[in-house]
Design a protein around this motif. Structure first.
Motif, PDB file in Angstrom:
ATOM      1  N   ILE A  57       0.558  46.776  31.990  1.00 20.93           N
ATOM      2  CA  ILE A  57       1.857  46.415  31.414  1.00 20.93           C
ATOM      3  C   ILE A  57       1.678  45.835  30.018  1.00 20.93           C
ATOM      4  CG2 ILE A  57       3.817  44.833  31.678  1.00 20.93           C
ATOM      5  CD1 ILE A  57       3.503  45.286  34.739  1.00 20.93           C
ATOM      6  N   MET A  58       0.626  45.043  29.833  1.00 27.03           N
ATOM      7  CA  MET A  58       0.324  44.525  28.490  1.00 27.03           C
ATOM      8  C   MET A  58       0.097  45.677  27.515  1.00 27.03           C
ATOM      9  SD  MET A  58      -2.243  41.348  29.358  1.00 27.03           S
ATOM     10  CE  MET A  58      -2.732  41.081  27.661  1.00 27.03           C
ATOM     11  N   GLY A  59      -0.596  46.719  27.985  1.00 26.23           N
ATOM     12  CA  GLY A  59      -0.838  47.892  27.141  1.00 26.23           C
ATOM     13  C   GLY A  59       0.447  48.614  26.779  1.00 26.23           C
ATOM     14  N   VAL A  60       1.369  48.713  27.744  1.00 22.41           N
ATOM     15  CA  VAL A  60       2.658  49.361  27.472  1.00 22.41           C
ATOM     16  C   VAL A  60       3.417  48.570  26.410  1.00 22.41           C
ATOM     17  CG1 VAL A  60       4.916  49.896  28.478  1.00 22.41           C
ATOM     18  CG2 VAL A  60       2.828  50.496  29.704  1.00 22.41           C
ATOM     19  N   PHE A  61       3.443  47.225  26.553  1.00 20.34           N
ATOM     20  CA  PHE A  61       4.125  46.406  25.557  1.00 20.34           C
ATOM     21  C   PHE A  61       3.401  46.463  24.216  1.00 20.34           C
ATOM     22  CE2 PHE A  61       6.389  44.598  29.137  1.00 20.34           C
ATOM     23  CZ  PHE A  61       7.646  44.390  28.589  1.00 20.34           C
ATOM     24  N   ASN A  62       2.079  46.582  24.229  1.00 17.91           N
ATOM     25  CA  ASN A  62       1.315  46.712  22.991  1.00 17.91           C
ATOM     26  C   ASN A  62       1.740  47.981  22.254  1.00 17.91           C
ATOM     27  OD1 ASN A  62      -0.605  46.790  20.962  1.00 17.91           O
ATOM     28  ND2 ASN A  62      -2.353  46.816  22.325  1.00 17.91           N
ATOM     29  N   GLY A  63       1.771  49.105  22.970  1.00 16.84           N
ATOM     30  CA  GLY A  63       2.189  50.361  22.346  1.00 16.84           C
ATOM     31  C   GLY A  63       3.644  50.340  21.928  1.00 16.84           C
ATOM     32  N   GLY A  64       4.510  49.802  22.803  1.00 19.92           N
ATOM     33  CA  GLY A  64       5.928  49.710  22.466  1.00 19.92           C
ATOM     34  C   GLY A  64       6.181  48.818  21.272  1.00 19.92           C
ATOM     35  N   GLY A  65       5.430  47.729  21.193  1.00 21.02           N
ATOM     36  CA  GLY A  65       5.562  46.827  20.054  1.00 21.02           C
ATOM     37  C   GLY A  65       5.169  47.499  18.746  1.00 21.02           C
ATOM     38  N   ARG A  66       4.152  48.323  18.804  1.00 20.29           N
ATOM     39  CA  ARG A  66       3.744  49.055  17.596  1.00 20.29           C
ATOM     40  C   ARG A  66       4.873  49.969  17.115  1.00 20.29           C
ATOM     41  NH1 ARG A  66      -1.848  48.703  16.739  1.00 20.29           N
ATOM     42  NH2 ARG A  66      -2.872  47.612  18.453  1.00 20.29           N
ATOM     43  N   LEU A  67       5.507  50.663  18.063  1.00 18.46           N
ATOM     44  CA  LEU A  67       6.626  51.538  17.687  1.00 18.46           C
ATOM     45  C   LEU A  67       7.812  50.729  17.180  1.00 18.46           C
ATOM     46  CD1 LEU A  67       6.481  54.076  20.660  1.00 18.46           C
ATOM     47  CD2 LEU A  67       5.701  54.441  18.305  1.00 18.46           C
ATOM     48  N   ALA A  68       8.105  49.611  17.855  1.00 15.50           N
ATOM     49  CA  ALA A  68       9.243  48.784  17.445  1.00 15.50           C
ATOM     50  C   ALA A  68       9.027  48.186  16.055  1.00 15.50           C
ATOM     51  CB  ALA A  68       9.479  47.674  18.470  1.00 15.50           C
TER      52      ALA A  68
ATOM     53  N   ALA B 115      11.157  48.795  12.724  1.00 11.60           N
ATOM     54  CA  ALA B 115      11.703  47.655  11.971  1.00 11.60           C
ATOM     55  C   ALA B 115      11.257  47.720  10.513  1.00 11.60           C
ATOM     56  CB  ALA B 115      11.267  46.344  12.605  1.00 11.60           C
ATOM     57  N   SER B 116      10.026  48.153  10.294  1.00  7.88           N
ATOM     58  CA  SER B 116       9.507  48.271   8.929  1.00  7.88           C
ATOM     59  C   SER B 116      10.318  49.272   8.117  1.00  7.88           C
ATOM     60  CB  SER B 116       8.039  48.699   8.978  1.00  7.88           C
ATOM     61  OG  SER B 116       7.543  48.962   7.698  1.00  7.88           O
ATOM     62  N   ASP B 117      10.770  50.332   8.762  1.00  4.96           N
ATOM     63  CA  ASP B 117      11.594  51.322   8.060  1.00  4.96           C
ATOM     64  C   ASP B 117      12.933  50.741   7.629  1.00  4.96           C
ATOM     65  OD1 ASP B 117       9.607  53.183   8.389  1.00  4.96           O
ATOM     66  OD2 ASP B 117      10.548  54.177  10.101  1.00  4.96           O
ATOM     67  N   TYR B 118      13.466  49.791   8.404  1.00  4.46           N
ATOM     68  CA  TYR B 118      14.784  49.237   8.115  1.00  4.46           C
ATOM     69  C   TYR B 118      14.742  47.994   7.224  1.00  4.46           C
ATOM     70  CZ  TYR B 118      16.759  52.486  11.424  1.00  4.46           C
ATOM     71  OH  TYR B 118      17.142  53.634  12.056  1.00  4.46           O
ATOM     72  N   ILE B 119      13.796  47.084   7.463  1.00  7.77           N
ATOM     73  CA  ILE B 119      13.794  45.839   6.690  1.00  7.77           C
ATOM     74  C   ILE B 119      12.716  45.794   5.619  1.00  7.77           C
ATOM     75  CG2 ILE B 119      14.832  44.537   8.586  1.00  7.77           C
ATOM     76  CD1 ILE B 119      12.090  43.281   9.126  1.00  7.77           C
ATOM     77  N   GLY B 120      11.842  46.791   5.594  1.00  8.91           N
ATOM     78  CA  GLY B 120      10.790  46.849   4.588  1.00  8.91           C
ATOM     79  C   GLY B 120       9.456  46.389   5.146  1.00  8.91           C
ATOM     80  N   ARG B 121       8.382  46.802   4.474  1.00  7.74           N
ATOM     81  CA  ARG B 121       7.036  46.505   4.963  1.00  7.74           C
ATOM     82  C   ARG B 121       6.704  45.023   4.915  1.00  7.74           C
ATOM     83  NH1 ARG B 121       5.037  50.873   1.246  1.00  7.74           N
ATOM     84  NH2 ARG B 121       5.770  52.721   2.283  1.00  7.74           N
TER      85      ARG B 121
END
Length: 171
Positions: free
Chosen positions: A121-132, A136-142
């Motif tokens: 589950i930690m791995g799923v959240f790790n991967g999901g966090g990377r996508l999220a 977010a970087s696309d919307y608020i900037g790097r």
């Protein structure tokens, strides 16, 4: 959740060293397949909103959109700051995941299967966090995204030194 059972089965049948070779080759193949469709945009391409703002002079384009070669990049302070930040983040993540299962078993009393599920589950959240965070970087900037991400990790990680004292006092 996927690799752990495969790795366990491979370690029993072909040994630890050969398991690393097999998994390394598989990861390499999957990464190359995933990267094969990525292509740079055409020269001078900008998203629609940035194109109109840049052309009218309403908004100055960010300096980090400049392209430089790898040789030029490693000579910049920004590269080494990002590299150091990623080194620390990656090292902290690897350390957390490497001790998560044994800690869950010893301190909390989870079974081996439950601890393995927790790590999955930690791995799923790790991967999901990377996508999220990428979205977010696309919307608020790097830069704002990187600062926000670092801030969100700093509080829990700053409390880690107190963990052994609070967890060991239960025994």
């Amino acid at each position: 959740m996927i690799t752990a059972p495969i790795a366990a089965s491979l370690m029993e049948s072909i040994g630890i060293t050969n398991t690393f070779y097999v998994l390394g080759a598989a990861y390499f193949l999957f990464m190359m397949l995933g990267a094969s469709y990525i292509a740079p945009p055409p020269q001078g391409w900008l998203p629609a909103g940035m194109q109109s703002n840049g052309a009218t002079g309403q908004q100055k384009l960010p300096q980090d959109l400049t392209q430089c070669t790898a040789k030029e990049a490693v000579r910049t302070r920004r590269f080494w700051m990002l590299w150091t930040m990623m080194l620390i983040n990656t090292t902290a993540g690897i350390m957390m995941i490497s001790v998560a299962s044994p800690m869950a078993q010893e301190v909390v009393g989870l079974s081996a299967a439950a601890a393995a599920t927790m790590v999955g589950i930690m791995g799923v959240f790790n991967g999901g966090g990377r996508l999220a965070w990428a979205a977010a970087s696309d919307y608020i900037g790097r830069r704002p995204c990187s600062c926000s991400s670092s801030f969100c990790r700093s509080s829990p990680l700053s409390r880690c030194p107190a963990l052994p004292t609070c967890c060991c006092s239960r025994r």
